[in-house]
Design an enzyme around this catalytic site. Structure first.
Site, PDB file in Angstrom:
ATOM      1  N   LYS A   1       6.687  -0.106  14.569  1.00 56.05           N
ATOM      2  CA  LYS A   1       5.613  -0.949  14.026  1.00 56.05           C
ATOM      3  C   LYS A   1       6.272  -2.025  13.183  1.00 56.05           C
ATOM      4  O   LYS A   1       6.814  -1.742  12.115  1.00 56.05           O
ATOM      5  CB  LYS A   1       4.675  -0.072  13.181  1.00 56.05           C
TER       6      LYS A   1
ATOM      7  N   GLU B   1       1.755  -9.624   6.570  1.00 53.30           N
ATOM      8  CA  GLU B   1       2.587  -9.313   7.732  1.00 53.30           C
ATOM      9  C   GLU B   1       2.402 -10.313   8.868  1.00 53.30           C
ATOM     10  O   GLU B   1       2.828 -10.068  10.000  1.00 53.30           O
ATOM     11  CB  GLU B   1       2.280  -7.886   8.225  1.00 53.30           C
TER      12      GLU B   1
ATOM     13  N   ASP C   1       1.313   8.292   7.250  1.00 52.77           N
ATOM     14  CA  ASP C   1       2.245   7.378   6.574  1.00 52.77           C
ATOM     15  C   ASP C   1       2.277   7.768   5.098  1.00 52.77           C
ATOM     16  O   ASP C   1       3.193   8.466   4.656  1.00 52.77           O
ATOM     17  CB  ASP C   1       1.771   5.930   6.776  1.00 52.77           C
TER      18      ASP C   1
ATOM     19  N   SER D   1       0.868  -1.178   0.000  1.00 52.08           N
ATOM     20  CA  SER D   1       0.000   0.000   0.000  1.00 52.08           C
ATOM     21  C   SER D   1       0.904   1.226   0.000  1.00 52.08           C
ATOM     22  O   SER D   1       0.983   1.970   0.962  1.00 52.08           O
ATOM     23  CB  SER D   1      -0.917  -0.007   1.227  1.00 52.08           C
TER      24      SER D   1
ATOM     25  N   HIS E   1      -3.167  -6.028   2.075  1.00 54.66           N
ATOM     26  CA  HIS E   1      -2.278  -7.083   2.587  1.00 54.66           C
ATOM     27  C   HIS E   1      -2.917  -8.463   2.588  1.00 54.66           C
ATOM     28  O   HIS E   1      -2.249  -9.456   2.879  1.00 54.66           O
ATOM     29  CB  HIS E   1      -1.799  -6.743   4.014  1.00 54.66           C
TER      30      HIS E   1
ATOM     31  N   SER F   1       8.917   2.107  11.110  1.00 49.90           N
ATOM     32  CA  SER F   1       8.054   1.037  10.583  1.00 49.90           C
ATOM     33  C   SER F   1       8.721   0.119   9.561  1.00 49.90           C
ATOM     34  O   SER F   1       9.538   0.553   8.751  1.00 49.90           O
ATOM     35  CB  SER F   1       6.827   1.671   9.944  1.00 49.90           C
ATOM     36  N   HIS F   2       8.303  -1.129   9.621  1.00 50.19           N
ATOM     37  CA  HIS F   2       8.602  -2.125   8.582  1.00 50.19           C
ATOM     38  C   HIS F   2       7.741  -1.843   7.353  1.00 50.19           C
ATOM     39  O   HIS F   2       6.923  -0.925   7.342  1.00 50.19           O
ATOM     40  CB  HIS F   2       8.312  -3.539   9.113  1.00 50.19           C
ATOM     41  N   ARG F   3       7.903  -2.664   6.308  1.00 45.30           N
ATOM     42  CA  ARG F   3       7.005  -2.684   5.161  1.00 45.30           C
ATOM     43  C   ARG F   3       6.314  -4.051   5.132  1.00 45.30           C
ATOM     44  O   ARG F   3       6.747  -4.994   5.791  1.00 45.30           O
ATOM     45  CB  ARG F   3       7.776  -2.504   3.832  1.00 45.30           C
ATOM     46  N   SER F   4       5.276  -4.154   4.314  1.00 45.12           N
ATOM     47  CA  SER F   4       4.591  -5.453   4.253  1.00 45.12           C
ATOM     48  C   SER F   4       5.482  -6.520   3.608  1.00 45.12           C
ATOM     49  O   SER F   4       5.415  -7.694   3.959  1.00 45.12           O
ATOM     50  CB  SER F   4       3.259  -5.329   3.527  1.00 45.12           C
TER      51      SER F   4
ATOM     52  N   LYS G   1       9.684   5.294   7.395  1.00 45.87           N
ATOM     53  CA  LYS G   1      10.118   4.117   6.644  1.00 45.87           C
ATOM     54  C   LYS G   1      11.291   4.544   5.763  1.00 45.87           C
ATOM     55  O   LYS G   1      11.083   5.289   4.789  1.00 45.87           O
ATOM     56  CB  LYS G   1       8.982   3.632   5.739  1.00 45.87           C
TER      57      LYS G   1
ATOM     58  N   GLU H   1      -3.583   5.489  12.056  1.00 43.98           N
ATOM     59  CA  GLU H   1      -2.679   5.830  10.944  1.00 43.98           C
ATOM     60  C   GLU H   1      -3.492   5.998   9.658  1.00 43.98           C
ATOM     61  O   GLU H   1      -4.407   5.209   9.389  1.00 43.98           O
ATOM     62  CB  GLU H   1      -1.659   4.695  10.798  1.00 43.98           C
TER      63      GLU H   1
ATOM     64  N   ASP I   1      -4.176   0.936  11.306  1.00 45.76           N
ATOM     65  CA  ASP I   1      -3.719   1.587  10.084  1.00 45.76           C
ATOM     66  C   ASP I   1      -4.865   1.451   9.095  1.00 45.76           C
ATOM     67  O   ASP I   1      -5.120   0.364   8.569  1.00 45.76           O
ATOM     68  CB  ASP I   1      -2.445   0.947   9.527  1.00 45.76           C
TER      69      ASP I   1
ATOM     70  N   GLN J   1      -6.848  -1.838   6.945  1.00 44.29           N
ATOM     71  CA  GLN J   1      -5.663  -2.655   6.639  1.00 44.29           C
ATOM     72  C   GLN J   1      -5.059  -3.343   7.863  1.00 44.29           C
ATOM     73  O   GLN J   1      -4.634  -4.494   7.772  1.00 44.29           O
ATOM     74  CB  GLN J   1      -4.608  -1.771   5.976  1.00 44.29           C
ATOM     75  N   GLU J   2      -4.986  -2.624   9.010  1.00 40.72           N
ATOM     76  CA  GLU J   2      -4.309  -3.225  10.165  1.00 40.72           C
ATOM     77  C   GLU J   2      -5.009  -2.856  11.470  1.00 40.72           C
ATOM     78  O   GLU J   2      -5.321  -1.685  11.692  1.00 40.72           O
ATOM     79  CB  GLU J   2      -2.852  -2.720  10.249  1.00 40.72           C
TER      80      GLU J   2
END
Ligand SMILES: O=C(O)[C@@H](CO)OP(=O)(O)O
Ligand SMILES: [Mg+2]
Length: 401
Positions: free
Chosen positions: A378, A196, A302, A42, A146, A354-357, A327, A275, A232, A154-155
């Site tokens: 995250k 994730e 984000d 995303s 995701h 933050s990580h990525r997916s 990121k 987010e 998120d 999304q999250e």
């Protein structure tokens, strides 16, 4: 001497099975650093450009490597990143690829740390960095881009805000993930997992809220500290420009209705974190929601800010959001990432690294979060490429005392 003596680039797998860029940086004195680029699903419209891995590697070999080898010191991060920028020549790394750029930038930092014999968080944070640890936000239930046929939002993320240590916070998030799995079982709902590692059940957002509330309160009772949760929304993915509305599975919402819905959710569930509740181009709506609930929750940008100093400046001017997702691959270098963090901190925006997916075993973001005294990190709850970062945080916390 930390002068870079070689940079090698290769294709490796990311957690989705896609090729990504890994970089090895060596220095004259034998320092070594290795890092790999993550990849988003995303992605924000204003992110630096990720090229196909092959192309990014070929272009970086041609343009960036000659500017670094026998020329730049690995310990001088600004010089490394300056050389990457000069080699690229664009403002979004579209020539060498943000994937090559960020992999080299992070690998050089690790090589610089290796030469000093210091852990990366120490090299990046310096001798006088603070001694705070980030609170991990853990993705427990998700859908959106995701996972197919799962939630619209999304999250749904656990936020163990009362945890006495980073280690207890990490384990609490894993417990919430496990407990959400139990509740899904109790309800007879089968669920696979998204990109994730979060549960991706075929349920409505309303049911996901119920399950998160139940799972966080059960685990909170068991561990004895406060665990809240957050979202998120990744609303850019839902926003339809033509109809100027947010498209959910069962309805469409105007911008005003979307704001109202988010405000209601913050109030009903005491959300710790929201987010991207709105489209990435709508600073005005972000400012409105921040005005309404920014005193009791984090409104995080984000896709809105994409770790970009000029986009964050606009947010600061307009009052959009009170926190920023960071990121490194959104902007392409560690120096630019640090600039965004510094600007955020100076303006009292909370920072969430933050990580990525799409991820790898790379643990740089755990070090970055500790080095910069970030408020949150995250990076998932389960799955090897997520636990790589969480376990590294536990090691850093042990090392840093
Ligand atoms: O939207 C996000 O915050 C990220 C990470 O959770 O997803 P992606 O990497 O797909 O952009
Ligand atoms: Mg996001």
């Amino acid at each position: 001497m930390t002068q870079i003596s070689s940079v090698s680039l290769r294709r490796v797998l990311d957690s989705r099975g896609n090729p990504t860029v890994e970089a090895d940086v060596l220095t004259e004195s034998g320092g070594f650093g290795r890092a790999a680029a993550p990849s988003g699903a995303s992605t924000g419209e204003y992110e630096a450009i990720e090229l196909p891995a092959n192309e990014a590697i070929a272009n970086a070999r041609e343009h960036a490597v000659p500017r670094l080898v026998d020329t730049v010191y690995a310990g001088d991060q600004r010089a490394v990143d300056g050389a990457l920028r000069a080699a690229d020549g664009t403002d979004n790394f579209s020539e060498i690829g943000a994937n090559s750029a960020v992999a080299i930038s992070m690998a050089a930092a690790k090589a610089g740390a290796d030469v000093l014999g210091a852990p990366l968080y120490q090299h990046l944070g310096g001798a006088f960095r603070g001694d705070n640890f980030p609170i991990p936000l853990g993705n427990v239930i998700g859908g959106g881009e995701h996972a197919k046929d799962a939630t619209d939002i999304q999250e749904f993320l656990a936020a163990p805000v009362g945890a006495p240590s980073v280690e207890e916070a990490v384990f609490a998030n894993a417990k919430v993930h496990g407990e959400a799995g139990n509740i899904l079982d109790e309800r007879g709902i089968g669920a696979g997992k998204g990109d994730e590692g979060a549960w991706a059940p075929p349920i409505s957002d309303a049911e996901a809220f119920e399950i998160m509330e139940e799972a966080t309160s059960r685990v909170s009772e068991a561990v004895g500290f406060e665990i809240r949760f957050g979202l998120d929304v990744a609303a850019t993915e839902m926003y339809d420009e033509d109809s100027d509305s947010y498209v959910y599975s069962d309805e469409e919402k105007s911008t005003d209705e979307q704001i109202e819905y988010m405000v209601d959710l913050v109030e009903e569930y005491d959300l710790a974190y929201v987010e991207d509740p709105l489209d990435e181009n709508d600073y005005e709506a972000f400012a409105e929601i921040t005005e309404l609930v920014g005193d009791r929750t984090m409104i995080c940008g984000d896709d809105l800010f994409v770790t970009n100093v000029s986009r964050l400046e606009e947010g600061i001017e307009t009052g959009a959001g009170n926190s920023i997702l960071i990121k490194p691959n959104q902007i392409g270098s560690l120096s630019d990432t640090f600039d965004a963090i510094e600007l955020a901190v100076r303006n009292e925006y909370k920072t969430i690294i933050s990580h990525r997916s799409g991820e790898t075993e790379d643990t740089t973001i755990a070090h970055l979060a500790v080095a910069t005294d970030a408020d949150y990190i995250k990076t998932g709850t389960v799955a090897g490429e997520r636990t790589a970062k969480l376990n590294e945080l536990i090691r850093i916390a042990e090392d840093a005392v």
